[in-house]
Design a protein around this motif. Structure first.
Motif, short mmCIF file in Angstrom:
data_model
loop_
_atom_site.label_atom_id
_atom_site.label_comp_id
_atom_site.label_asym_id
_atom_site.label_seq_id
_atom_site.Cartn_x
_atom_site.Cartn_y
_atom_site.Cartn_z
N LEU A 132 36.88 38.35 40.34
CA LEU A 132 38.31 38.50 40.05
C LEU A 132 39.14 38.18 41.30
CD1 LEU A 132 40.44 39.25 37.97
CD2 LEU A 132 40.18 41.63 38.69
N ALA B 197 39.17 34.47 41.70
CA ALA B 197 40.06 33.86 40.70
C ALA B 197 41.52 34.02 41.12
CB ALA B 197 39.83 34.48 39.32
N LEU C 158 37.66 33.25 34.53
CA LEU C 158 38.95 33.16 35.22
C LEU C 158 38.84 32.29 36.48
CD1 LEU C 158 40.26 36.82 34.88
CD2 LEU C 158 41.07 34.79 33.67
#
Length: 158
Positions: free
Chosen positions: A59, A62, A140
């Motif tokens: 995350l 991303a 992502l």
């Protein structure tokens, strides 16, 4: 320019990463993630366990890629400025490498999650949730990398 030498405008243009390459890497990751757990358990060791660190790291990657993509898009497409050639190449290489790795990692965590389906152990639910979140975060990364690749394209290439 010499009149005898024809100009080759666009003869060496880079094309966006083909979806087929990303799909192949995703499928390889899927099979590899599924086989990994089965093979490790078959050899008598414990299954690889996911922590919250894997989805959080993906995350974070991303978000970083998305931020660079947004900044690059604004500079090239909104403000109409050109990137320095070195900077443009660095961003394009980052985008392409991240997209390829993102496809592989997304498939790998999906395969690992699938390998936990139907497992009766007490860890199965927790591992399935973490693998699902890591798969989503890997997706992502892939999307942010493709957006960065798109942001690196000059206006005349679109």
């Amino acid at each position: 320019m010499n009149d005898e030498q024809p100009e080759h405008h666009g003869a060496h243009r880079l094309r966006p990463l083909p979806a087929s390459a990303l799909s192949v890497l995703g499928v390889l990751g899927l099979v590899g993630g599924w086989v990994l757990r089965r093979a490790v358990e078959r050899w008598g060791d414990h299954a690889p366990l996911l922590t919250w660190g894997q989805p959080l790291a993906l995350l974070l990657a991303a978000c970083a890629l998305g931020g660079v993509a947004w900044w690059t898009w604004r500079r090239v497409h909104v403000q109409g400025e050109w990137l320095e050639p070195r900077l443009a190449v660095n961003r394009l290489v980052l985008a392409r490498a991240s997209a390829l790795v993102g496809a592989l990692v997304t498939g790998g965590y999906a395969g690992l999650g699938i390998s936990w389906l139907g497992d009766e152990s007490s860890l199965a639910g927790e591992q399935l949730t973490r693998a699902g979140l890591a798969t989503l975060a890997g997706g992502l990364v892939l999307v942010a990398a493709l957006l960065l690749e798109r942001a690196c394209r000059a206006r005349s290439q679109q």
